[in-house]
Design an enzyme around this catalytic site. Sequence first.
Site, short mmCIF file in Angstrom:
data_model
loop_
_atom_site.label_atom_id
_atom_site.label_comp_id
_atom_site.label_asym_id
_atom_site.label_seq_id
_atom_site.Cartn_x
_atom_site.Cartn_y
_atom_site.Cartn_z
N ASP A 80 47.68 40.88 41.77
CA ASP A 80 48.31 41.22 41.03
C ASP A 80 49.44 41.33 39.95
OD1 ASP A 80 48.34 44.63 39.91
OD2 ASP A 80 46.79 43.98 41.95
N ASP A 169 40.71 47.57 33.56
CA ASP A 169 41.67 48.42 34.08
C ASP A 169 41.87 50.12 33.64
OD1 ASP A 169 43.82 50.34 35.21
OD2 ASP A 169 45.01 48.74 34.74
N GLU A 171 42.69 54.02 34.54
CA GLU A 171 42.79 54.97 35.38
C GLU A 171 44.01 56.20 34.30
OE1 GLU A 171 46.61 53.56 37.36
OE2 GLU A 171 45.61 51.30 36.42
#
Length: 281
Positions: A80, A169, A171
């Site tokens: 990624d 994503d 986090e």
Amino acid sequence: MTVHRPGSVHPRRRRLSLTGPLLAALSLLLALAAPATAGDEPDADPPARGSAYMGMGVLAHDGQHGLPADARATQTEGVDVSSHQGNVAWSTLWKSGVRWAYAKASEGTYYTNPYFAQQYTGSHSVGMVRGAYHFATPDTTSGAAQANYFVDHGGGWSRDGKTLPGALDIEWNPYGATCYGKTQSGMVSWIRDFLNQYKARTGRDAVIYTATSWWTQCTGNYAGFASANPLWIARYASTVGTLPAGWKYYTMWQYTSSGPTVGDHNKFNGTLDRLRALANG
């Protein structure tokens, strides 16, 4: 002459007890005894908005505990990337065995990756299965607004056999409070809002990228997304460890931030044929 009663403290001695080395030692003891700063507090100098990338908080909060204990043939290597990698030498990665890639497309509703086109189309051009990811900032706009922004800036999906569903994503917050100032139920609601809108726009269930420790802290280890959304787990260790509640297996595993060539390295939990099946929906 001043007369002192038995057991009294001489004035000069009293002053000495509060100054010099004794005062420094007392200050040190008080500092050591002070309560630690709450885990949800922001860093003193947060990075610039837009600079976040997948796994940014993993090393700082979960650490690095080694590399995978084995490299089974049933796993397929991937990477990624974000703007931090710039223009990527995709042919070099292909020759090293990398077969899939995710590129950061967007963040919040205020940022798009200036290298996204080179990364997204470049990985596709050398034969990789590729996808796009969105770095969530739940404290800036709604989940639905960010899902729309993501789709409008590269996060869409097409049934061409080489396009993976978009990834959320979610986090540690690099700009402030760990859980973006949300309660656990508030975070779950925000994530659901994003996932529902993404599916409404694309027809696909988005992949969820997260780390078990963050998920536990910020969603209360919510299990309700496991039945529909593939899990991309972040853990820099020899094993994936405990997965978030509900998921019995991971689909992808980000196992290091310091892989060869560029980008964070990952393993798809299956063969290349299964990866292409995921792309096809």
